[in-house]
Every structure is written in C-alpha cells, then in structure tokens.
Design a protein around this motif. Structure first.
Motif, PDB file in Angstrom:
ATOM      1  N   LYS A 114      15.532  -2.308  15.224  1.00 46.45           N
ATOM      2  CA  LYS A 114      14.266  -3.039  15.291  1.00 46.45           C
ATOM      3  C   LYS A 114      13.109  -2.128  14.887  1.00 46.45           C
ATOM      4  O   LYS A 114      12.235  -2.515  14.118  1.00 46.45           O
ATOM      5  N   MET A 115      13.130  -0.885  15.403  1.00 47.51           N
ATOM      6  CA  MET A 115      12.070   0.071  15.083  1.00 47.51           C
ATOM      7  C   MET A 115      12.090   0.443  13.602  1.00 47.51           C
ATOM      8  O   MET A 115      11.045   0.599  12.976  1.00 47.51           O
ATOM      9  N   GLU A 116      13.305   0.559  13.039  1.00 45.92           N
ATOM     10  CA  GLU A 116      13.419   0.847  11.601  1.00 45.92           C
ATOM     11  C   GLU A 116      12.822  -0.294  10.787  1.00 45.92           C
ATOM     12  O   GLU A 116      12.109  -0.065   9.804  1.00 45.92           O
ATOM     13  N   ALA A 117      13.097  -1.540  11.222  1.00 44.54           N
ATOM     14  CA  ALA A 117      12.552  -2.716  10.528  1.00 44.54           C
ATOM     15  C   ALA A 117      11.022  -2.735  10.636  1.00 44.54           C
ATOM     16  O   ALA A 117      10.321  -3.005   9.663  1.00 44.54           O
ATOM     17  N   VAL A 118      10.508  -2.414  11.841  1.00 42.56           N
ATOM     18  CA  VAL A 118       9.047  -2.380  12.048  1.00 42.56           C
ATOM     19  C   VAL A 118       8.419  -1.313  11.164  1.00 42.56           C
ATOM     20  O   VAL A 118       7.395  -1.545  10.509  1.00 42.56           O
ATOM     21  N   ASN A 119       9.033  -0.127  11.117  1.00 43.68           N
ATOM     22  CA  ASN A 119       8.508   0.967  10.287  1.00 43.68           C
ATOM     23  C   ASN A 119       8.533   0.606   8.808  1.00 43.68           C
ATOM     24  O   ASN A 119       7.580   0.900   8.081  1.00 43.68           O
ATOM     25  N   ALA A 153       8.441  -2.434   7.567  1.00 42.12           N
ATOM     26  CA  ALA A 153       7.410  -3.460   7.358  1.00 42.12           C
ATOM     27  C   ALA A 153       6.029  -2.808   7.293  1.00 42.12           C
ATOM     28  O   ALA A 153       5.200  -3.165   6.441  1.00 42.12           O
ATOM     29  N   GLN A 154       5.795  -1.809   8.164  1.00 46.51           N
ATOM     30  CA  GLN A 154       4.499  -1.118   8.167  1.00 46.51           C
ATOM     31  C   GLN A 154       4.273  -0.381   6.853  1.00 46.51           C
ATOM     32  O   GLN A 154       3.164  -0.386   6.306  1.00 46.51           O
ATOM     33  N   LYS A 155       5.330   0.244   6.316  1.00 49.19           N
ATOM     34  CA  LYS A 155       5.213   0.951   5.028  1.00 49.19           C
ATOM     35  C   LYS A 155       4.853  -0.025   3.915  1.00 49.19           C
ATOM     36  O   LYS A 155       4.006   0.270   3.062  1.00 49.19           O
ATOM     37  N   VAL A 156       5.509  -1.209   3.925  1.00 47.45           N
ATOM     38  CA  VAL A 156       5.215  -2.234   2.897  1.00 47.45           C
ATOM     39  C   VAL A 156       3.762  -2.691   3.036  1.00 47.45           C
ATOM     40  O   VAL A 156       3.046  -2.816   2.035  1.00 47.45           O
ATOM     41  N   ILE A 157       3.326  -2.924   4.288  1.00 47.80           N
ATOM     42  CA  ILE A 157       1.939  -3.363   4.519  1.00 47.80           C
ATOM     43  C   ILE A 157       0.963  -2.306   4.011  1.00 47.80           C
ATOM     44  O   ILE A 157      -0.004  -2.618   3.305  1.00 47.80           O
ATOM     45  N   ASP A 158       1.225  -1.039   4.362  1.00 48.58           N
ATOM     46  CA  ASP A 158       0.345   0.050   3.929  1.00 48.58           C
ATOM     47  C   ASP A 158       0.273   0.128   2.405  1.00 48.58           C
ATOM     48  O   ASP A 158      -0.804   0.292   1.822  1.00 48.58           O
ATOM     49  N   LYS A 159       1.426  -0.010   1.757  1.00 52.65           N
ATOM     50  CA  LYS A 159       1.477   0.054   0.289  1.00 52.65           C
ATOM     51  C   LYS A 159       0.706  -1.106  -0.326  1.00 52.65           C
ATOM     52  O   LYS A 159      -0.058  -0.928  -1.287  1.00 52.65           O
ATOM     53  N   GLN A 160       0.890  -2.308   0.256  1.00 47.38           N
ATOM     54  CA  GLN A 160       0.187  -3.488  -0.249  1.00 47.38           C
ATOM     55  C   GLN A 160      -1.324  -3.331  -0.090  1.00 47.38           C
ATOM     56  O   GLN A 160      -2.093  -3.691  -0.974  1.00 47.38           O
ATOM     57  N   MET A 161      -1.749  -2.786   1.045  1.00 47.93           N
ATOM     58  CA  MET A 161      -3.177  -2.562   1.275  1.00 47.93           C
ATOM     59  C   MET A 161      -3.743  -1.572   0.262  1.00 47.93           C
ATOM     60  O   MET A 161      -4.843  -1.753  -0.259  1.00 47.93           O
ATOM     61  N   MET A 162      -2.973  -0.522  -0.034  1.00 47.90           N
ATOM     62  CA  MET A 162      -3.416   0.479  -0.992  1.00 47.90           C
ATOM     63  C   MET A 162      -3.572  -0.137  -2.382  1.00 47.90           C
ATOM     64  O   MET A 162      -4.584   0.059  -3.066  1.00 47.90           O
ATOM     65  N   VAL A 163      -2.560  -0.949  -2.769  1.00 43.51           N
ATOM     66  CA  VAL A 163      -2.604  -1.627  -4.070  1.00 43.51           C
ATOM     67  C   VAL A 163      -3.788  -2.589  -4.110  1.00 43.51           C
ATOM     68  O   VAL A 163      -4.536  -2.642  -5.105  1.00 43.51           O
ATOM     69  N   ALA A 164      -3.997  -3.345  -3.003  1.00 41.66           N
ATOM     70  CA  ALA A 164      -5.106  -4.302  -2.948  1.00 41.66           C
ATOM     71  C   ALA A 164      -6.442  -3.576  -3.080  1.00 41.66           C
ATOM     72  O   ALA A 164      -7.355  -4.040  -3.780  1.00 41.66           O
ATOM     73  N   GLN A 165      -6.563  -2.407  -2.432  1.00 41.51           N
ATOM     74  CA  GLN A 165      -7.799  -1.632  -2.523  1.00 41.51           C
ATOM     75  C   GLN A 165      -8.021  -1.118  -3.945  1.00 41.51           C
ATOM     76  O   GLN A 165      -9.142  -1.121  -4.453  1.00 41.51           O
TER      77      GLN A 165
END
Length: 200
Positions: free
Chosen positions: A149-154, A156-168
């Motif tokens: 579960k923690m691996e999945a959360v981590n 997902a967080q990496k994908v979110i961070d990457k998407q935010m960086m791309v969006a910025q």
C-alpha cells in the motif's frame, strides 16, 4: 457400584440395559469417561495452542498444537514448568491477580512467534487455561499488505509530483508565449494607429 444410576450394583444396571429397561448413557462413570474422551478429542484437533498450568506454573495440560509449535512432547511438557519452555509472565500475572485476561498480545521472540492469548483463571481448581492463537503469518501478511500500500502511495505521489512539474512548465511556457503575443499585438495595434493618424 456407585449407585448413581439408581441400581445397587453395576451388574443390576447391565441386566436392566440388556432387558431394555435402562439406557447405558444413564451411568455416571460412563458419562464422565465419554465427556473426558470428547474433551481429549477437542484438545487434540483444535488449531489453537492450549496450555493449562497450576499455581506453581507446573504444566497440567499441553495439546498437540502446543507440542508442534514449541517442539516438545506432551509427556515432557507435563513434567515441566511453563517458564522452562516459554516466557510465563502473562500467566503469572493472571495467577497473581486471580483474574482472566482476554485478547492479550504476547510475542515469543525465541520462537519468532506472535500470539493473541485468552488466559482464563479457574478459581475452583487454581489453574490458568491458556488458549493461544498464533498470528505470526497474519502479521506477516498485514505487514506485506501495508508495504504494498505504501509503495502504491509513493508511486502515486511521484506521478502527482511529475504531473505538477510538467503543468508548471507548460504554464510557464504558456505565460511566456502569452506575454510575447500580447507585446507583438500591442506593437501591431500601435503601429496601425500611427498609420491611421498619418493618413488623416
């Protein structure tokens, strides 16, 4: 010849059973033996570890599951004190307090075993009946599920961070282009205005 069945002798009782005037179950020693046999069967097949100790922590009962987990025969266990086999602190507490403890969590590090215990104090006999459930495998499964579960959360967080960086980055690029477009259009407008005034 206890007479509990109402007959003076076991012979009289046997004759009455043979003649159909009495039932074999209406015999106290027979019922006792039958009940004892059933309790032995239950003790031998239950997956829980069952250990009964007296007030001195001498082992009075030790079922098959306990034999397997603690790698000691019932015969050897019945000659031993509990503290010679496992940590007996939880049993000692029940004996001192003369009070049962339910759903007690106890780990036996030397056996690499995690358990949930119901320790029942039986005042009349002065014994503690320990019904112990081995939850080691369950705990390993829970730890594995938590890790996944923690691996999945981590992830997902990496994908979110990457998407935010791309969006910025996109927002930054759009902002630059918008500013350049505005400047160019403003110059063009001003130029057109200047040309309009000259023609007047």
């Amino acid at each position: 010849n206890c007479g509990a069945c109402g007959f003076h002798t076991c012979r009289e009782k046997a004759i009455a059973v043979y003649q159909g005037k009495s039932q074999i179950q209406m015999c106290l020693p027979y019922m006792y033996e039958n009940a004892r046999h059933l309790s032995d069967v239950i003790l031998s097949v239950t997956p829980s570890l069952v250990i009964i100790v007296d007030e001195q922590l001498r082992i009075r009962e030790f079922n098959n599951a306990a034999e397997v987990k603690f790698n000691i025969s019932r015969e050897e266990a019945l000659k031993s004190y509990l503290y010679e086999i496992i940590d007996s602190e939880s049993f000692q507490e029940v004996l001192q307090e003369k009070r049962s403890k339910i759903n007690l969590r106890v780990d036996y590090k030397s056996y690499k075993m995690k358990t949930i215990q119901n320790l029942i104090y039986v005042r009349e006999q002065g014994v503690v009946i320990g019904i112990i459930r081995d939850i080691t495998d369950e705990e390993k499964q829970n730890a594995k599920r938590y890790r996944l579960k923690m691996e999945a959360v981590n992830s997902a967080q990496k994908v979110i961070d990457k998407q935010m960086m791309v969006a910025q980055e996109i927002a930054g690029l759009l902002g630059e282009t918008t500013a350049e477009t505005k400047m160019t259009l403003t110059r063009l407008r001003d130029r057109l205005m200047e040309d309009g005034e000259e023609s007047k």
